[in-house]
Structure formats: structure tokens, C-alpha cells
Motif scaffolding. Structure first.
Motif, mmCIF file in Angstrom:
data_model
loop_
_atom_site.group_PDB
_atom_site.id
_atom_site.type_symbol
_atom_site.label_atom_id
_atom_site.label_comp_id
_atom_site.label_asym_id
_atom_site.label_seq_id
_atom_site.Cartn_x
_atom_site.Cartn_y
_atom_site.Cartn_z
ATOM 1 N N ARG A 26 -21.594 2.426 18.599
ATOM 2 C CA ARG A 26 -20.874 3.381 19.453
ATOM 3 C C ARG A 26 -21.789 4.064 20.452
ATOM 4 N NH1 ARG A 26 -19.347 7.449 15.700
ATOM 5 N NH2 ARG A 26 -21.155 6.684 14.630
ATOM 6 N N GLY A 27 -23.085 3.760 20.401
ATOM 7 C CA GLY A 27 -24.043 4.389 21.299
ATOM 8 C C GLY A 27 -24.592 5.709 20.795
ATOM 9 N N LYS A 28 -24.308 6.056 19.544
ATOM 10 C CA LYS A 28 -24.776 7.308 18.954
ATOM 11 C C LYS A 28 -26.014 7.035 18.105
ATOM 12 C CE LYS A 28 -21.197 9.740 20.264
ATOM 13 N NZ LYS A 28 -21.267 10.901 21.110
ATOM 14 N N PRO A 29 -26.999 7.944 18.137
ATOM 15 C CA PRO A 29 -28.170 7.758 17.266
ATOM 16 C C PRO A 29 -27.748 7.730 15.798
ATOM 17 C CG PRO A 29 -28.564 9.476 18.898
ATOM 18 C CD PRO A 29 -27.112 9.120 18.986
ATOM 19 N N ARG A 30 -28.389 6.871 15.040
ATOM 20 C CA ARG A 30 -28.041 6.697 13.624
ATOM 21 C C ARG A 30 -28.419 7.889 12.760
ATOM 22 N NH1 ARG A 30 -27.420 0.904 12.692
ATOM 23 N NH2 ARG A 30 -27.943 -0.135 14.625
ATOM 24 N N LEU A 89 -22.860 18.233 13.883
ATOM 25 C CA LEU A 89 -23.661 16.999 13.862
ATOM 26 C C LEU A 89 -22.902 15.871 13.174
ATOM 27 C CD1 LEU A 89 -27.086 18.575 12.986
ATOM 28 C CD2 LEU A 89 -26.603 17.237 15.042
ATOM 29 N N TYR A 90 -22.381 16.154 11.988
ATOM 30 C CA TYR A 90 -21.723 15.106 11.216
ATOM 31 C C TYR A 90 -20.539 14.515 11.975
ATOM 32 C CZ TYR A 90 -19.821 12.463 7.373
ATOM 33 O OH TYR A 90 -19.358 11.423 6.599
ATOM 34 N N PHE A 91 -19.762 15.370 12.612
ATOM 35 C CA PHE A 91 -18.583 14.894 13.339
ATOM 36 C C PHE A 91 -18.870 14.630 14.819
ATOM 37 C CE2 PHE A 91 -16.736 16.886 9.570
ATOM 38 C CZ PHE A 91 -15.968 15.826 9.126
ATOM 39 N N GLU A 92 -20.161 14.665 15.164
ATOM 40 C CA GLU A 92 -20.646 14.296 16.501
ATOM 41 C C GLU A 92 -19.919 15.049 17.610
ATOM 42 O OE1 GLU A 92 -20.367 10.039 16.545
ATOM 43 O OE2 GLU A 92 -21.797 9.844 14.908
ATOM 44 N N ARG A 93 -19.832 16.355 17.445
ATOM 45 C CA ARG A 93 -19.185 17.207 18.442
ATOM 46 C C ARG A 93 -20.130 17.435 19.619
ATOM 47 N NH1 ARG A 93 -14.809 15.959 16.264
ATOM 48 N NH2 ARG A 93 -13.989 17.215 14.587
ATOM 49 N N TRP A 144 -33.991 18.654 20.335
ATOM 50 C CA TRP A 144 -34.757 17.679 21.110
ATOM 51 C C TRP A 144 -34.140 16.287 20.974
ATOM 52 C CZ3 TRP A 144 -37.615 13.342 19.744
ATOM 53 C CH2 TRP A 144 -38.405 12.810 20.761
ATOM 54 N N GLY A 145 -33.755 15.929 19.763
ATOM 55 C CA GLY A 145 -33.156 14.614 19.543
ATOM 56 C C GLY A 145 -31.804 14.442 20.206
ATOM 57 N N LEU A 146 -31.060 15.530 20.355
ATOM 58 C CA LEU A 146 -29.737 15.459 20.987
ATOM 59 C C LEU A 146 -29.794 15.596 22.506
ATOM 60 C CD1 LEU A 146 -27.655 17.705 18.568
ATOM 61 C CD2 LEU A 146 -27.580 15.207 18.756
ATOM 62 N N TRP A 147 -30.931 16.060 23.019
ATOM 63 C CA TRP A 147 -31.040 16.305 24.456
ATOM 64 C C TRP A 147 -30.798 15.004 25.225
ATOM 65 C CZ3 TRP A 147 -31.322 21.017 26.499
ATOM 66 C CH2 TRP A 147 -31.554 21.117 27.866
ATOM 67 N N PRO A 148 -29.918 15.028 26.227
ATOM 68 C CA PRO A 148 -29.621 13.796 26.972
ATOM 69 C C PRO A 148 -30.844 13.314 27.740
ATOM 70 C CG PRO A 148 -28.283 15.643 27.779
ATOM 71 C CD PRO A 148 -29.163 16.163 26.699
ATOM 72 N N ARG A 149 -31.022 12.011 27.725
ATOM 73 C CA ARG A 149 -32.137 11.400 28.436
ATOM 74 C C ARG A 149 -31.615 10.317 29.361
ATOM 75 N NH1 ARG A 149 -33.658 13.119 23.747
ATOM 76 N NH2 ARG A 149 -35.724 13.922 23.354
ATOM 77 N N ARG A 150 -32.305 10.172 30.472
ATOM 78 C CA ARG A 150 -31.953 9.092 31.383
ATOM 79 C C ARG A 150 -32.545 7.797 30.872
ATOM 80 N NH1 ARG A 150 -34.296 11.048 36.755
ATOM 81 N NH2 ARG A 150 -35.011 12.823 35.597
ATOM 82 N N THR A 151 -31.808 6.735 31.039
ATOM 83 C CA THR A 151 -32.334 5.432 30.664
ATOM 84 C C THR A 151 -33.113 4.862 31.837
ATOM 85 O OG1 THR A 151 -30.378 4.258 31.424
ATOM 86 C CG2 THR A 151 -30.384 5.013 29.127
ATOM 87 N N ALA A 152 -33.877 3.813 31.589
ATOM 88 C CA ALA A 152 -34.663 3.185 32.652
ATOM 89 C C ALA A 152 -33.739 2.638 33.741
ATOM 90 C CB ALA A 152 -35.521 2.070 32.069
ATOM 91 N N SER A 153 -32.544 2.199 33.383
ATOM 92 C CA SER A 153 -31.624 1.644 34.377
ATOM 93 C C SER A 153 -31.040 2.717 35.288
ATOM 94 C CB SER A 153 -30.510 0.870 33.701
ATOM 95 O OG SER A 153 -29.727 1.755 32.912
ATOM 96 N N GLU A 154 -31.059 3.983 34.848
ATOM 97 C CA GLU A 154 -30.533 5.054 35.682
ATOM 98 C C GLU A 154 -31.521 5.453 36.766
ATOM 99 O OE1 GLU A 154 -27.685 7.605 32.736
ATOM 100 O OE2 GLU A 154 -29.846 7.848 32.530
ATOM 101 N N GLY A 155 -32.782 5.202 36.516
ATOM 102 C CA GLY A 155 -33.798 5.495 37.508
ATOM 103 C C GLY A 155 -34.078 6.970 37.656
ATOM 104 N N ARG A 156 -34.982 7.281 38.578
ATOM 105 C CA ARG A 156 -35.404 8.661 38.780
ATOM 106 C C ARG A 156 -34.378 9.491 39.529
ATOM 107 N NH1 ARG A 156 -40.562 10.409 38.243
ATOM 108 N NH2 ARG A 156 -41.987 8.914 37.376
ATOM 109 N N HIS A 157 -33.556 8.881 40.343
ATOM 110 C CA HIS A 157 -32.643 9.625 41.208
ATOM 111 C C HIS A 157 -31.230 9.690 40.666
ATOM 112 C CE1 HIS A 157 -35.903 9.787 44.034
ATOM 113 N NE2 HIS A 157 -36.010 8.473 43.962
ATOM 114 N N ALA A 158 -31.071 9.398 39.407
ATOM 115 C CA ALA A 158 -29.718 9.410 38.821
ATOM 116 C C ALA A 158 -29.251 10.820 38.552
ATOM 117 C CB ALA A 158 -29.690 8.611 37.532
#
Length: 158
Positions: A26-30, A89-93, A144-158
Motif C-alpha cells: 500500500r506504500g506504507k512503511p512496515r 499510528l496503528y490505524f495510519e491516520r 522523523w520516520g513519518l516525515w514526508p520525503r521526496r523521492t528521487a523521481s520527484e527531483g529537487r523542484h517538486a
């Protein structure tokens, strides 16, 4: 016959020793659900131990050592916030990140007040700074683990 890419090949990002850090289908961290359970257990333990020290028999209070009242009351009440954070966390809110940040920041502020109290000569048990550090670290790591991060495909200007 040409080989088609498979999700279970050796290069699959979800395998290996770091698999828990990679997203599930689902794209959620395990790690989110197990940490949610740990946060809830931590919350229950915090409530029970805080209630015993606050409302328990005199023997329990004496065994606790030099109690810093504002830290004890904060930790007791924070135990309920840990339950809310564990649920989120458990219910991924979506609000799990905000809850983790709020708990970490509030605990860090109490830790700073504790430092002021102790440097002014206030009595304390050495368990208190260790417990505060553990609590701040636990919730800061979750944030820190939940903080959204850009992926390499999004690039610097996303």
C-alpha cells in the motif's frame, strides 16, 4: 522466452535486512503498526506507573524516590496522549505525524523545565532524566520516520 521483472527478485527493495523500513504493497512503511502497538503499551505502562506514584499507597511513593511533581503529572497525562498516538499510528491516520511532533515537543519542553529545576538545586531521581530522554527520543524518532520525503523521481523542484 524473455524474463519479465518480478517483485520477488534479489533486487527487490522490500527484501533484506532493511525490509521493515521499506513500504508495503500500500506504500506504507512496515514499521508503523508495530510501533503503534509499542506506543499504546508504553502509554498504558506510563499511566499505570504514574497513577501508582500519584495516587498509590505511601510505600509506592517512597519507593519512587525524589519525585519531581510537574514531571510526574506531565508523564501521567502524556500516557493518554501516547494511547492516542498509538491509535493514530496503528490505524495510519494522517494526524499521526502531528501527534508525534506534539508529544516530542511537549516532552522536550518539560525536559528543559526539569533542567532549570535541577540546576536551581531541586531534588530528583536519576531515573527522571533517563525517562525524559527515552520519551523524547521515542516520539522524535516516530515523527522523523513519518516525515514526508521526496523521492528521487520527484527531483529537487517538486
Amino acid at each position: 522466452m524473455p524474463m519479465s521483472p518480478r517483485s520477488d527478485n534479489a533486487g527487490d527493495a522490500s527484501r533484506g535486512s532493511r525490509g521493515a523500513l521499506k513500504p508495503d504493497a500500500r506504500g506504507k512503511p512496515r514499521w508503523i503498526r508495530p510501533v503503534g502497538i509499542a506506543a499504546a503499551v508504553f502509554g498504558v505502562a506510563t499511566i499505570v506507573s504514574g497513577a501508582a506514584a500519584l495516587f498509590g499507597p505511601q510505600e509506592v511513593k517512597a519507593a519512587a524516590g525524589a519525585i519531581v511533581s510537574f514531571v510526574l503529572w506531565f508523564n501521567f497525562l502524556a500516557g493518554f496522549a501516547y494511547l492516542v498516538g498509538g491509535h493514530a499510528l496503528y490505524f495510519e491516520r494522517r494526524w499521526a505525524l502531528g501527534t508525534a511532533i506534539a508529544i516530542a515537543v511537549a516532552t522536550a519542553l518539560v525536559a528543559m523545565a526539569f533542567v532549570v529545576y535541577t540546576t536551581a538545586g531541586g531534588a530528583f531521581s536519576w531515573r527522571t532524566p533517563g525517562a525524559l530522554l527515552l520519551r523524547v527520543g521515542f516520539w522524535a524518532a516516530i515523527a522523523w520516520g513519518l516525515w514526508p520525503r521526496r523521492t528521487a523521481s520527484e527531483g529537487r523542484h517538486a
